[in-house]
Scaffold this motif. Structure first.
Motif, PDB file in Angstrom:
ATOM      1  N   THR A   1       0.837  -1.202   0.000  1.00 49.72           N
ATOM      2  CA  THR A   1       0.000   0.000   0.000  1.00 49.72           C
ATOM      3  C   THR A   1       0.872   1.253   0.000  1.00 49.72           C
ATOM      4  OG1 THR A   1      -0.198  -0.273   2.369  1.00 49.72           O
ATOM      5  CG2 THR A   1      -2.099  -0.904   1.062  1.00 49.72           C
TER       6      THR A   1
ATOM      7  N   VAL B   1      -1.613   3.160  -2.220  1.00 45.80           N
ATOM      8  CA  VAL B   1      -3.037   2.850  -2.099  1.00 45.80           C
ATOM      9  C   VAL B   1      -3.532   3.535  -0.836  1.00 45.80           C
ATOM     10  CG1 VAL B   1      -4.753   1.030  -1.960  1.00 45.80           C
ATOM     11  CG2 VAL B   1      -2.606   0.611  -3.154  1.00 45.80           C
TER      12      VAL B   1
ATOM     13  N   ILE C   1      -5.447  -1.699   5.645  1.00 42.01           N
ATOM     14  CA  ILE C   1      -5.435  -2.963   4.925  1.00 42.01           C
ATOM     15  C   ILE C   1      -6.481  -3.946   5.434  1.00 42.01           C
ATOM     16  CG2 ILE C   1      -3.017  -2.811   4.271  1.00 42.01           C
ATOM     17  CD1 ILE C   1      -2.553  -4.863   6.588  1.00 42.01           C
TER      18      ILE C   1
ATOM     19  N   LEU D   1      -4.737  -0.750  -6.080  1.00 33.84           N
ATOM     20  CA  LEU D   1      -4.659  -2.057  -5.415  1.00 33.84           C
ATOM     21  C   LEU D   1      -4.426  -3.143  -6.466  1.00 33.84           C
ATOM     22  CD1 LEU D   1      -7.395  -3.333  -2.914  1.00 33.84           C
ATOM     23  CD2 LEU D   1      -5.999  -4.828  -4.270  1.00 33.84           C
TER      24      LEU D   1
END
Ligand code: ATP
Ligand code: ATP
Ligand code: MG
Ligand code: MG
Lengths: 505, 301, 358, 313
Positions: free
Chosen positions: A391, A396, A401, A416
């Motif tokens: 991430t 992201v 998460i 992602l």
């Protein structure tokens, strides 16, 4: 054609979640006129028409229509009945036919009162026959619609609209499934009907027919109307430019010598449910260090092509080679194992399992890897650590998460998927509409990643409707039209636009 | 004297014939002021043991019910609550110190109704419909058949079990089938049979309860079960502190008033009636014993 | 105009709070029928409570009733998680029970350490077969599993009746359609003296915990969730949809089969055709109430069993019809259904904005 | 009496039709619901509700036809619950249907017991009697088979024709078929998908309830717990067997009735070769086979089980 206005759209806007489908669109329609509505995929054409017809409720704006007495009255929005009563008929982009009924029943549906015990089918048949004669459109009336060809179904759709005695006929891509000859006949007959006062709005991606049969052209881009032009003053080049917008800067893209072929199609055919979902005898080669752009209006076979590369579809005939090895059992897991990374077109439908966590979505393609599991149990710590790392690496952003992936924004969902695809270091990447619906920043990110992969030696198949994207990223460009692929020898937008419209000379 | 606390547990709704007899006897005792009566109906097999224990824990002094198909569990509960008296409808014997059994031993009146049917059938075919082929059903059917054969050696029986205690439409269809096959008298072990008889204009023999009022002109005779004798005996023993494990079956015998036969004088010819009455007296005097046969009866062919 | 739109996000409060709220509302709704039958409301609820928590015995009885519901609830929850609509837990339960009787009543007179596992394995295999067949019909022929599993319930019940009158019939049963008893050493050990509660409950709890763990932490669980939540994305990701569906079917059927084993070899000792008062169907209620989570199933089964045992006992104390218990159970299902909707969707008032046009 | 003799006897056919009658109502009701795209697993409970309310109304003095009306209304009410949950709210049709079955059943049982707390024998009503038609009832074979049935059996047969007529010859029926195939076809023509589906489910449920009413008002004359006994589920199977056609639905119901009548008759024989359970199970097994074949059949309402929301694509 005379100059009497019969329909006016006043500043219509519509958003779906964060997507602005229409923004402040105003448009007039005159009696006896054929108005063509143009724009790229997703420009908002269908949405605009659906607002006239009452399927969608505009966020703001209004529609005025001439009533029987000739006065101009506001149309009650959000009610198809109101639109029908006002004399608007619509042929939808996707068929709205009941396949278990015959054409006559489909045509009569809704035109007769439901509380009657008897129907006058004979009268209706007579009326339909008259309309058929007048319009030149004919279709079998007594066979269940499910057994008709798409062309016949399309004609039934139009007959259905005409049957309601329309003053205004809206046709959303009526010729997409018709042969050129059928299309010509259709427009020829529509021309005749406009002489009797019918007004028509039609949407098409085929510039040839737009130029040949419309009186006036309106162009939408990104939900807004960007211009109107009388057809007499237009030519293909002009319209194509209006549609795709001004030229933008190309990405700085190092030229690289292509390597050995990484993906080969040998006479691959797929027969889908309709012509739009089929491919016939396609040959294709993608090399290492190369981005192959596939341009084209969506619905010309791109889905089937992507289906084959991603393993979702099996070819009926022909062979697919990845890195020189023939793939016998085409299925997603085999493609993943062969080193194909896939960025799906519909990221919500095919890309993520929305209710599962970001971390789980990160590993969903490599569940059998010893890196994520041992004896069937997930190595949760490793997975989490890995997800945290990814991430950050792929930027992201979201609630973490552990959160369900559906909480991410569209751009972050795409990141992602990019993270998942690129971390596997694929030899071949299928990027199907990778920037659709993304903002500038996110789109730039996707482009950067694709170029990085190319630099690493991967081959990329980039399917996109966005000509800018194709032009700025592709080493080679192929154009997809009607289930066929042609290598484009030019990088000129207008000429590409013509190829996309199936008008190659 | 203090009222005895009695609880009953039924696996079917109280409308069901068999249960309605127990229910009625207990209600009568309650109205008389002998007992405090409470009951649970339609108790699923799975829940039966819980309800037994609940009542035992509540301090009910006498628990009455039917444990066919639950024999083992019920005896286990009784062993756990030796202070409570259990009087259960059962195919097996009593277990000390507190588990007594009863059953509908009305084979004697059944025999008598058989005599009526045997004398009155014209087609010499009698249809019999039962729930399940269990001893309590079988023995009544056999007694009935014996009675009929004793007066009419030519009589034939068609026997069918509907595999349910409680499916009147099914019983009715079954009865129709037998009437179609020639039966002119129906042995109505289940609800629904007499309805078919009424509709087809044939006669029926009642069992356990008296339904003559519901089917006027149809019920020739009925073998009726009276639980009063059994219940009163058990209550007396409990309140007197002398309850022990025993077989209360005999209190369903005619001699104790636990069973009786009624016949419709307007339908049954006088000579038949008097023959039957005579045999009734013999039974009451102990001069005639009706055979007990628990085997599954089958059709004659 | 009102439109229904999916909620963008659902908070933890929503996901856990709404089932609880629905359950409470359904209990409150029970006061309507109570009023009709003229029972004092307050006292009734008190009796209901007492019927479950009033004594060790009452509590153990509630757990005894919850045991089969945990099994069938788990069976349904796992299948539903994979979007496999298993309405056939009732039939699979009987298949499990029949298998238990087939091996447990004397064919193998072996010590309990061998016999008990043997009974359980055979019960699971039988139940699993009962779900595998309709699943195969679904994947191969597209036959709707709702209808096939529903119909199989009847076929299995009819088959059971045949077996109880023929091969399984207890020679000592005096004609009753019931099987011979399971050998003593084949019975699951009881948990408490003088109580019916038996080790089936422990097995059920172990199953629930395992299922919860496997769903969350195993590759299989992840695949199962993926094909249930989004089959299209699962297939795209390389998960073999049909194969995973079949594995879910087998586990689901096996759990339902275990419900039968636990009832026969844990509680009754022998098999009759009324072994289950609809445990398979109630399992659906339990699973939905639990939001399809295995640990939730334990809570929901306990809730349903409490409602049932409590309402049943209350009806006995208050002289209300005992059918009230079923009524409360069904209202809770409907409440939870609507509650689940409220959790996932929101109602949006659409106001047509009229712009002033000059 | 051997099988052939049974099959040729008029009473066997009369019994088949009698046993089939509640199924005809139920299968027609389920067919209407499914034609509009909604599976109604509430049918079993709606049968119970119809049986109970219809009987209760007659018992309270509403008259036989009053009872039929009350049963239909009760069926419509429970159908409405199912429709609200599955049509505008789009909830799982399976779960909602089962919920309605549980609810309708328990409400019926509870109200019956609360209304009649202390009966020892189920109170009876004067039920529909077999019609005695001059001349017709005396016809050989057809007389007993057709013309000695009750009015409700006639109503059921009439309903077969009516449902066929409505579905195939009226605008309403065409619209119902269309909404079950492709709701967008209805929406695009300015008709209301919600109204059509809700209406179809309510009407279908009312019809189902008549099947239950037949049990207490014609097949028997009292209400019993558990008297529906799976007849509703049979109808769900028969709809598929009938591939959603009223005529075939009648055929399927008759076939089922014939199996049952045969089973009862064979059981009275000594030493019947096949266990009676084979006949009991046969209709269910046949239905599963039919489903396997019909799953890909053209008559399958394509939108069955799929909720539709306005303005979503
Ligand atoms: N019902 C809807 N819900 C959510 N988003 C929608 C909906 N309808 C349209 N959109 C979005 O609005 C935008 C415009 O869609 P629209 O269908 O109007 O485009 P179009 O110009 O007709 O494209 P095409 O040429 O592909 O038909 C797209 O981004 C689309 O995804
Ligand atoms: N989007 C989808 N959602 C659900 N099922 C799908 C989807 N697309 C295809 N299918 C079906 O999934 C099935 C194949 O899936 P998959 O290959 O993942 O299963 P499998 O376990 O490999 O099955 P098998 O072992 O039988 O090949 C096909 O029957 C196909 O019709
Ligand atoms: Mg469009
Ligand atoms: Mg496969």
């Amino acid at each position: 054609m005379n100059s009497q206005k019969i329909l006016a759209l006043n500043g219509l806007s519509k958003t779906f979640g964060s997507v602005i489908a229409n923004h402040n669109v105003s448009l007039d329609l005159y009696r006896g006129e054929v108005l063509a509505l143009l724009g790229e995929n997703g420009a908002g054409k269908t949405t605009l028409m659906n607002m006239i017809f009452g399927h969608y409720m505009p966020d703001s704006g209004s529609v005025d229509i001439e009533d029987t007495s000739g006065a101009f009255v506001p149309l009650s929005l959000g009610h198809p009945q109101a639109a029908i009563a006002a004399g608007i008929g619509m042929v939808h982009q996707h068929f709205t036919l009941a396949e278990n009924l015959d054409a006559l029943d489909n045509i009569m549906l809704g035109a007769e009162r439901l509380n009657r015990l008897r129907r006058n089918k004979a009268a209706a048949r007579g009326k339909v026959k008259d309309i058929m004669k007048e319009s030149g459109l004919s279709a079998p009336l007594t066979v269940p619609v499910g057994q008709l060809t798409v062309g016949e179904r399309q004609r039934v759709e139009i007959l259905k609209a005409l049957y309601r005695d329309v003053k205004i006929l809206v046709l959303d891509e009526p010729t997409a499934v018709l042969t050129p000859q059928e299309a010509d006949t259709l427009f020829g007959n529509i021309g005749k009907m406009t002489k009797n006062g019918l007004s028509v709005i039609f949407i098409s991606h085929k510039l040839r027919e737009v130029l040949a049969f419309s009186h006036r052209i309106a162009v939408l881009r990104h939900g807004a109307k960007v211009g109107e032009i009388a057809t007499s003053q237009a030519d293909e080049r002009k319209i194509a430019r209006m549609m795709v917008g001004s030229e933008t800067e190309e990405h700085t893209r190092k030229l690289m010598p292509p390597g050995k072929p990484i993906l080969c199609f040998e006479k691959v055919s797929v027969s889908g449910r309709s012509r739009r979902e089929s491919l016939e005898c396609i040959d294709l080669a993608v090399n290492e260090c190369e981005i192959l752009g596939i341009a084209g209006v969506s619905g010309n076979g791109q889905t089937a092509l992507a289906g084959l590369i991603s393993g979702m579809l099996r070819p009926n005939t022909g062979n697919i080679f990845v890195d020189g090895v023939a793939v016998k059992d085409v299925r997603p897991s085999v493609m993943v194992d062969a080193g194909v990374g896939r960025i799906p077109e519909d990221r919500h439908r095919d890309g993520i399992v929305g209710t599962m966590s970001v971390a789980e979505n990160m590993i969903i393609e490599c569940l059998d890897d010893q890196a994520v599991q041992r004896r069937g149990l997930l190595k949760w710590d490793t997975i989490q650590a890995q997800a945290e790392k990814m991430t950050v690496k792929y930027d992201v952003r979201g609630p973490g998460i552990e959160a369900p992936a559906q909480l991410l924004s569209g751009g972050n969902i795409q990141k992602l998927i990019l993270a998942r695809v690129f971390e596997a270091k694929p030899k071949l990447i299928l990027a199907n509409q990778p920037t659709r619906g993304l903002d500038m920043g996110a789109a730039a990110d996707v482009a950067k990643r694709l170029l990085e992969a190319r630099a690493r030696g991967a081959g990329v198949v980039l399917i996109s409707e966005d000509l800018d994207e194709i032009l700025s990223l592709s080493d080679r460009i192929m154009v997809m039209n009607d289930g066929e692929l042609t290598l484009a020898k030019t990088r000129d937008r207008a000429e590409l636009g013509l190829l996309m419209a199936g008008d190659a000379e | 004297a203090e009222k005895t606390k009695v609880a009953a547990i039924y696996t079917l709704p109280v409308e069901q014939q068999w249960i309605s007899r127990i229910h009625k006897a207990l209600n009568t005792a309650a109205e008389r002021g002998d007992i405090d009566y409470t009951f649970s109906e339609n108790v699923a097999n799975t829940d039966y043991e819980r309800v037994m224990r609940e009542y035992a824990e509540q301090g009910q002094q006498l628990i009455i019910g039917e444990v066919f198909g639950l024999e083992r569990a019920a005896r286990k509960v009784a062993k756990d609550y030796t202070d409570t008296a259990f009087l259960m409808g059962s195919s097996f014997g009593p277990v000390g110190p507190n588990f007594s059994v009863f059953d509908n031993w009305i084979h004697e009146p059944s025999y008598l109704t058989g005599m009526v049917a045997g004398s009155m059938t014209e087609t010499n075919v009698i249809g019999m419909i039962g729930g399940y082929a269990i001893p309590e059903v079988n023995r009544l059917m056999h007694a009935f058949m014996d009675g009929a054969r004793d007066v009419n050696p030519d009589v034939k029986f068609i026997v069918n079990f509907i595999d349910s205690w409680y499916d009147p439409p099914k019983a009715k269809e079954s009865a129709f089938a037998m009437i179609d096959a020639g039966a002119d008298i129906m042995y109505a072990e289940r609800f629904g049979v007499s309805d078919a008889a009424v509709e087809r204009g044939v006669k029926a023999i009642g069992n356990v309860i008296d339904t003559a009022g519901d089917y006027p002109g149809t019920i020739l005779a009925s073998a009726i079960w009276h639980m009063e004798a059994t219940v009163d005996k058990a209550v007396a023993h409990v309140s007197g502190g002398s309850f022990e494990a025993a077989d209360y079956g005999q209190y369903s015998f005619m001699a104790f008033g636990g069973g009786s036969m009624v016949l419709d004088e307007s339908l049954v010819p006088a000579d038949v009636a008097s023959a039957v009455k005579a045999r009734e007296v013999e039974i009451l005097d102990g001069l005639f014993r009706v055979n007990v046969n628990d085997a599954r009866p089958s059709s004659d062919n | 105009m009102i439109r229904i739109e999916p909620r963008q996000s659902s908070s933890a409060l929503m996901t856990y709070g709404i089932p609880v709220l629905s359950a409470i509302i359904s209990l409150l709704l029970a006061s309507i029928p109570l009023t009709f039958s003229g029972a004092p409301i307050g006292a009734s609820y008190f009796e209901m409570f007492k019927g479950v928590f009033g004594s060790k015995f009452a509590f153990s009885e509630m757990l005894t009733r919850a045991t089969p519901l945990i099994f069938t609830g788990l069976a349904v929850a796992l299948a539903f998680r994979a979007r496999l609509w298993n309405i056939g837990a009732e039939g699979q339960l009987y298949l499990g029970a029949m298998a238990a009787v087939a091996v447990g009543t004397g064919v193998f007179d072996v010590p309990g350490v061998i016999l008990i596992p043997m009974i359980m394995v055979m019960g699971c295999v039988a139940g699993a077969t009962g779900m595998a067949v309709p699943t195969l019909l679904k994947t191969k022929f597209g036959a709707d599993e709702v209808v096939t599993t529903l119909l199989l319930n009847f076929i299995i019940l009819i088959f059971l009746q045949y077996m109880l009158e023929g091969p399984f019939k207890d020679p000592m049963g005096l004609g009753w359609p019931q099987s011979s008893p399971i050998l003593d050493q084949g019975m699951l050990p009881p948990l408490m003296d003088r109580m019916r509660i038996h080790s089936g409950l422990i097995i059920a709890l172990i199953c629930a915990i395992t299922a919860q763990f496997m769903l969350a932490r195993s590759v299989w669980g992840l695949k199962l969730r993926a094909i249930g939540e989004n089959p299209s994305a699962a297939r795209h990701a390389g998960i073999r949809v049909n194969r995973t569906l079949m594995s879910a079917a087998i586990i689901s059927g096996a759990l339902a089969g275990m419900a039968g084993v636990s009832e026969v070899a844990g509680l009754k000792g022998y098999l009759t055709s009324d072994l289950s008062p609809g445990f398979g169907y109630t399992g659906i209620v339990v699973a939905m109430l639990a939001g399809l989570s295995p640990l939730g199933v334990v809570a929901a089964a306990i809730f349903i069993a409490s409602v049932f045992v409590g309402a049943d006992s209350m009806s006995r104390a208050m002289g209300v019809s005992s059918y009230l218990a079923d009524l409360v159970v069904s209202t809770s299902l409907l409440c939870v259904l609507v509650g689940g909707f409220v959790a996932r969707f929101k109602f949006v008032r659409l106001i047509q904005k009229k712009e002033v046009t000059q | 009496m051997d099988i052939l003799q049974i099959l040729l006897s008029e009473s066997f056919w009369a019994a088949s039709l009698r046993i089939a009658t509640p199924l005809i109502f139920g299968v027609l009701g389920a067919l209407i619901c499914e034609k509009s795209g909604v599976l109604n697993l509430g049918i079993e409970g709606i049968f119970v509700a119809g049986a109970m309310t219809g009987w209760l109304a007659v018992w309270l003095g509403a008259g036989l036809w009053g009872g039929v009306l009350v049963a239909a209304l009760a069926g419509g009410f429970f159908g409405l619950i199912h429709a609200v949950l599955t049509v505008p709210l789009g909830l799982s049709q399976h779960v909602s249907g089962l919920g309605v079955t549980l609810f309708a059943t328990s409400v019926s049982y509870f109200s019956y017991r609360t209304a009649l707390p202390t009966v020892t024998s189920p109170p009876r009503i004067e039920p529909f009697r077999p019609l005695d038609m001059p001349f017709l009832s005396d016809l050989p074979f057809f007389g007993p088979v057709l013309f000695q049935q009750t009015a409700l059996t006639w109503l059921a047969l009439f309903m077969v024709g009516l449902v066929w007529y409505v579905l195939n010859r009226t605008a309403l029926g065409i619209a119902i078929k269309a909404v079950g195939d492709n709701p967008n076809s209805i929406d695009a023509q300015g008709l209301s998908v919600y109204a059509l589906r809700t209406g179809a489910v309510v009407a279908g449920s009312a019809l189902m309830a008549l099947g239950g009413a037949f049990l207490t008002m014609s097949a028997f004359d009292a209400f019993f717990f558990g008297m529906v006994n799976g007849r509703g589920w049979v109808c769900i199977a028969l709809v598929i067997f009938a591939s959603w056609r009223p005529g075939k639905a009648l055929l399927g119901a008759l076939l089922f009735g014939a199996f049952d009548a045969l089973q009862v008759r064979l059981q009275t024989e000594v030493g019947a070769l096949v266990p009676s359970q084979v006949f009991l199970a046969a209709p269910y097994v046949l239905s599963i086979f039919a489903l396997v074949i019909a799953a890909r059949s053209a008559d399958y309402p394509r939108a069955l089980l799929t909720p539709w929301f306005k303005g979503q694509r």
